[in-house]
Design an enzyme around this catalytic site. Structure first.
Site, mmCIF file in Angstrom:
data_model
loop_
_atom_site.group_PDB
_atom_site.id
_atom_site.type_symbol
_atom_site.label_atom_id
_atom_site.label_comp_id
_atom_site.label_asym_id
_atom_site.label_seq_id
_atom_site.Cartn_x
_atom_site.Cartn_y
_atom_site.Cartn_z
ATOM 1 N N ASP A 12 12.881 -24.238 2.330
ATOM 2 C CA ASP A 12 11.670 -24.242 2.920
ATOM 3 C C ASP A 12 10.791 -23.306 2.413
ATOM 4 O O ASP A 12 9.788 -22.691 2.854
ATOM 5 C CB ASP A 12 11.876 -24.001 4.590
ATOM 6 C CG ASP A 12 12.791 -25.108 5.047
ATOM 7 O OD1 ASP A 12 12.987 -26.064 4.666
ATOM 8 O OD2 ASP A 12 13.464 -24.553 5.962
ATOM 9 N N LYS A 15 8.411 -26.015 -1.798
ATOM 10 C CA LYS A 15 8.707 -26.648 -3.075
ATOM 11 C C LYS A 15 8.117 -28.195 -3.160
ATOM 12 O O LYS A 15 7.451 -28.268 -4.062
ATOM 13 C CB LYS A 15 10.133 -26.841 -3.388
ATOM 14 C CG LYS A 15 11.043 -25.864 -3.599
ATOM 15 C CD LYS A 15 12.485 -25.782 -3.696
ATOM 16 C CE LYS A 15 13.150 -26.461 -2.550
ATOM 17 N NZ LYS A 15 13.129 -25.604 -1.322
ATOM 18 N N GLY A 39 13.572 -32.005 2.918
ATOM 19 C CA GLY A 39 12.733 -32.620 3.851
ATOM 20 C C GLY A 39 11.444 -32.383 3.221
ATOM 21 O O GLY A 39 11.156 -31.269 3.154
ATOM 22 N N HIS A 40 10.442 -33.417 2.914
ATOM 23 C CA HIS A 40 9.120 -33.065 2.249
ATOM 24 C C HIS A 40 8.131 -33.982 2.805
ATOM 25 O O HIS A 40 8.415 -35.345 2.887
ATOM 26 C CB HIS A 40 9.213 -32.782 0.904
ATOM 27 C CG HIS A 40 9.889 -33.894 -0.021
ATOM 28 N ND1 HIS A 40 11.101 -33.304 -0.544
ATOM 29 C CD2 HIS A 40 9.912 -35.086 0.054
ATOM 30 C CE1 HIS A 40 11.613 -34.544 -1.090
ATOM 31 N NE2 HIS A 40 10.848 -35.683 -1.077
ATOM 32 N N GLN A 230 16.568 -27.013 -1.196
ATOM 33 C CA GLN A 230 16.914 -25.916 -0.681
ATOM 34 C C GLN A 230 16.869 -24.658 -1.348
ATOM 35 O O GLN A 230 15.747 -24.950 -2.248
ATOM 36 C CB GLN A 230 18.882 -25.877 -0.323
ATOM 37 C CG GLN A 230 19.049 -26.944 0.812
ATOM 38 C CD GLN A 230 19.111 -28.417 0.361
ATOM 39 O OE1 GLN A 230 19.662 -28.613 -0.531
ATOM 40 N NE2 GLN A 230 18.961 -29.272 1.040
HETATM 41 P P1 IMP Z 1 23.601 -28.526 4.936
HETATM 42 O O1 IMP Z 1 23.300 -28.472 3.756
HETATM 43 O O2 IMP Z 1 23.262 -29.631 6.082
HETATM 44 O O3 IMP Z 1 25.276 -28.579 4.771
HETATM 45 O O4 IMP Z 1 23.508 -27.111 5.809
HETATM 46 C C1 IMP Z 1 24.020 -25.817 5.327
HETATM 47 C C2 IMP Z 1 23.079 -24.805 5.717
HETATM 48 O O5 IMP Z 1 21.884 -24.986 4.682
HETATM 49 C C3 IMP Z 1 22.490 -24.833 7.038
HETATM 50 O O6 IMP Z 1 22.459 -23.194 7.213
HETATM 51 C C4 IMP Z 1 21.294 -25.287 6.801
HETATM 52 O O7 IMP Z 1 20.144 -25.045 7.752
HETATM 53 C C5 IMP Z 1 20.702 -25.140 5.336
HETATM 54 N N1 IMP Z 1 19.822 -26.171 4.772
HETATM 55 C C6 IMP Z 1 20.243 -27.338 4.388
HETATM 56 N N2 IMP Z 1 19.099 -28.078 4.003
HETATM 57 C C7 IMP Z 1 17.984 -26.899 3.991
HETATM 58 C C8 IMP Z 1 16.777 -26.969 3.761
HETATM 59 O O8 IMP Z 1 16.183 -28.110 3.096
HETATM 60 N N3 IMP Z 1 15.877 -26.252 4.139
HETATM 61 C C9 IMP Z 1 16.374 -24.972 4.639
HETATM 62 N N4 IMP Z 1 17.537 -24.865 4.940
HETATM 63 C C10 IMP Z 1 18.507 -25.998 4.715
#
Ligand code: IMP
Length: 456
Positions: A12, A15, A39-40, A230
């Site tokens: 977040d 990017k 998500g963008h 991420q």
């Molecule tokens: P997962 O990627 O759904 O397995 O989540 C694992 C961790 O990564 C969690 O703490 C999520 O909140 C974080 N996370 C996954 N995708 C994002 C993103 O696009 N932005 C911020 N945090 C993310």
């Protein structure tokens, strides 16, 4: 050449805006890890597009590729492709045959495993990301290439689904035939549905051997942007394990996740995206955290003084730091330099884009976690274990604040038009990381970025 865009913090960082800006000069935009947990939002003309899987460049007529390091939910993929088509676009989206497929049982298991983990839960997005990468490493995954061959698909499902049924019923005590699960654990249902996805991928010529495809495009003189999702601190190797995602957002992932060699990635540029403060969705420590978000901030974490709570609320309001779906406040903190020094080393940044500088306008002073103190010693970078990180307290530097200005006008005029105190803050970051500033984000709009350098 290639330009790799990497999140330097916790995801977040904004990017999407930078990918969108620099992506204009690219011919191909490739994602190298993650899936529909990203998500963008892309604003193009009067239209706003929300995407979680398809690379944003596809909206602008670029070739968008989901690399082999991604995990692909075909349902999301086609929903997004169809939604773009309905709005008159003809997106050119390719998918690596080596990419792993997210199946319905992965999503079901993501939810219940998180619930079981209690304090160790990462607060996942629930999209089945972790369970899919687990199956990849466990050599029981199903790849996009497998969807294209009915015999292989059936064989793979017949091997893996009984294991998932047993896991669901024997370990977690669920009924895999519960009609509410809509066939998530049923070989026949999955075969029919995923075979259909495979046929569509084949018919539309979407499947590619990612490395070879990109290599051909580079040979032909095209420019390739590698879009990380991420961020570094939630990288499975370099992040705050276990509160991480299950892939490598760091720049090394751009090589393994696409099939282009590290030398190819290294000959290009690696731009670190930095948010001028921190925000976090998920659990685990956060040394510069201000305020306390129930259910996410650790019991003894976060500065809960009235002043810190007030600043946290200010940043949330100015920066829109509330969950897009849930509306829940995100955790926020001051910029954390040890985190950024760690990111600069792990990624080898050649340039930085600092976003959301406008959000801090009006605060005085603006603070930065310059170093940590852990067990009586100063540390300039993140420790290797999350438990140690939890014992770190930040020591701060203070900067004189700056007021809000007409940011779009500043973006148009250029770097020197930024308020002087904001430039001092930016130059500190650049000096500490020994990396030049390429761009400064001063608002959400496409024309609200101060471009110092276009890496292409
Ligand atoms: P997962 O990627 O759904 O397995 O989540 C694992 C961790 O990564 C969690 O703490 C999520 O909140 C974080 N996370 C996954 N995708 C994002 C993103 O696009 N932005 C911020 N945090 C993310």
């Amino acid at each position: 050449m290639t330009v790799t865009i990497v999140g330097s913090q916790l995801g977040d960082e904004g990017k999407g805006g930078i990918v969108d800006l620099y992506g204009d000069s690219a011919d191909v935009v490739v994602r190298y890890q993650g899936g529909d947990n990203a998500g963008h939002t892309v604003v193009h003309g009067d239209e706003t597009y929300k995407l979680s899987l398809v690379p944003s460049g596809a909206v602008r007529g670029k070739t968008g590729v989901l690399g082999n390091g991604c995990v692909v939910n075909p349902e999301t993929l086609f929903e997004e492709v169809d939604a773009l088509a309905e709005r008159g676009l003809d997106p050119d989206v390719r998918v690596a045959e080596r990419a792993h497929v997210i199946l319905p049982y992965h999503r079901v298991l993501d939810g219940i495993e998180e619930a079981e983990k209690e304090d160790l839960a990462a607060g996942t997005t629930g999209r089945g990301i972790g369970p899919t990468y687990e199956d990849k490493a466990g050599r029981r995954g199903i790849r996009v290439g497998d969807l294209l061959d009915a015999d292989v698909l059936r064989q793979r499902l017949e091997y893996v689904v009984p294991q998932k049924r047993a896991l669901y019923s024997e370990v977690f005590g669920g009924d895999p035939d519960d009609p509410e699960l809509d066939g998530a654990f049923d070989v026949e249902t999955l075969f029919e549905r995923y075979r259909t996805y495979g046929e569509r991928i084949a018919e539309e010529g979407m499947a590619v051997d990612c490395g070879a495809f990109l290599d051909d495009r580079l040979e032909a003189g095209d420019d390739v942007m590698m879009e990380g999702a991420q961020g570094t601190s939630i990288d499975i190797d370099h992040g705050i394990y276990p509160y991480v995602t299950s892939s490598n957002p760091t720049a090394g992932g751009a090589s393994t996740g696409t099939g282009l060699g590290p030398t190819v990635v290294g000959q290009g540029e690696v731009v670190g995206i930095v948010k001028a403060y921190l925000s976090r969705v998920g659990t685990g420590p956060l040394p510069t955290e201000m305020g306390h978000v129930e259910g996410q901030t650790p019991e003894d974490g976060g500065d809960t003084s009235d002043e810190a709570e007030e600043i946290a609320t200010y940043i949330r309001d100015e920066g829109g730091e509330y969950g897009t779906v849930t509306g829940r406040p995100r955790r926020v903190g001051w910029l954390d330099m040890p985190m950024l020094r760690h990111a600069a080393r792990a990624n080898g940044f050649t340039g930085l884009a600092v976003n959301h500088l406008d959000v801090l306008a009006g605060l005085d002073p603006v603070k930065v976690g310059h170093a940590y103190e852990m067990d009586g010693e100063e540390r300039r970078s993140m420790p290797a274990t999350t438990e140690q990180w939890g014992r770190c307290t930040a020591t701060y530097r203070e900067f004189d604040g700056w007021e809000a200005v007409d940011w779009a006008a500043v973006a148009e005029e250029g770097y020197d038009a930024l308020p002087e105190n904001a430039r001092t803050f930016l130059e500190y970051i650049s000096d500490e990381l020994d990396t030049p500033i390429y761009a400064v984000g001063v608002g959400p709009g496409r024309d609200e970025t101060v471009v110092v350098e276009n890496p292409f």
